[in-house]
Scaffold this active site. Structure first.
Site, short mmCIF file in Angstrom:
data_model
loop_
_atom_site.label_atom_id
_atom_site.label_comp_id
_atom_site.label_asym_id
_atom_site.label_seq_id
_atom_site.Cartn_x
_atom_site.Cartn_y
_atom_site.Cartn_z
N GLU A 162 1.03 3.81 1.93
CA GLU A 162 1.58 4.15 3.24
C GLU A 162 2.77 3.27 3.59
O GLU A 162 3.80 3.76 4.07
CB GLU A 162 0.51 3.98 4.34
N HIS A 209 0.85 -1.18 0.00
CA HIS A 209 0.00 0.00 0.00
C HIS A 209 0.89 1.25 0.00
O HIS A 209 2.06 1.19 0.40
CB HIS A 209 -0.89 0.02 1.24
N CYS A 257 -6.01 1.92 6.01
CA CYS A 257 -6.69 0.68 6.38
C CYS A 257 -6.10 0.17 7.70
O CYS A 257 -5.17 0.75 8.26
CB CYS A 257 -6.51 -0.37 5.28
#
Length: 161
Positions: A57, A55, A85
């Site tokens: 991040e 992801h 998430c």
């Protein structure tokens, strides 16, 4: 509420999200800033990297940790175009990020305010400040258009058969 510099950092995260979309990845981008300098950048890459943890991040956290030579990213701020998430929220805590600033909320999987308030859990050994809504309309529109185009593409493929 948000500074001019916050807007500049989020605009860079949006550019990274656009790059992800061009690669047919979900358009999420992230910038990790420490002492007014970018130390890490990331965009969604789980498909191209065959990595469910890739992801935006996580990619930004990995780059930042490598750059400073420490997995603890104390006093860093993470700018991300979409509310993180559950997996990313956990990584943010473990990295000791000081603050997360995100654009659009994620009503289906957001773990900061939407589906869970993970960063507010009392059992966590680190507190992360967070603020959402920075350029939220732009971030949300980019995601909506991406998924709309993806659905249209799927419909066209189905019509061939």
């Amino acid at each position: 509420m948000f500074s001019d510099q916050d807007i500049i950092w989020m605009q860079r995260a949006i550019q990274l999200a656009e790059y992800a979309a061009m690669q047919e990845e979900v358009p999420v981008g992230a910038i990790l800033v420490l002492n007014d300098q970018v130390i890490g950048e990331g965009y969604n890459q789980p498909i191209s990297q065959c990595d469910p943890t890739a992801h935006a991040e996580i990619m930004a956290l990995r780059a930042g940790a490598e750059r400073i030579g420490n997995y603890r990213l104390l006093n860093a701020t993470l700018y991300v175009t979409l509310e993180p998430c559950l997996m990313c929220a956990g990584a943010i805590v473990h990295a000791r990020i000081k603050q997360v600033i995100y654009g659009a909320t994620d009503p289906k999987a957001g773990a900061i305010v939407s589906m869970a308030k993970v960063l507010d859990k009392p059992f966590l050994n680190h507190r992360v400040a967070y603020t959402g809504g920075l350029l939220a309309d732009l971030c949300g529109t980019m995601l909506s258009r991406f998924f709309q185009a993806r659905r249209q593409k799927e419909i066209k493929i189905l019509k061939v058969y």
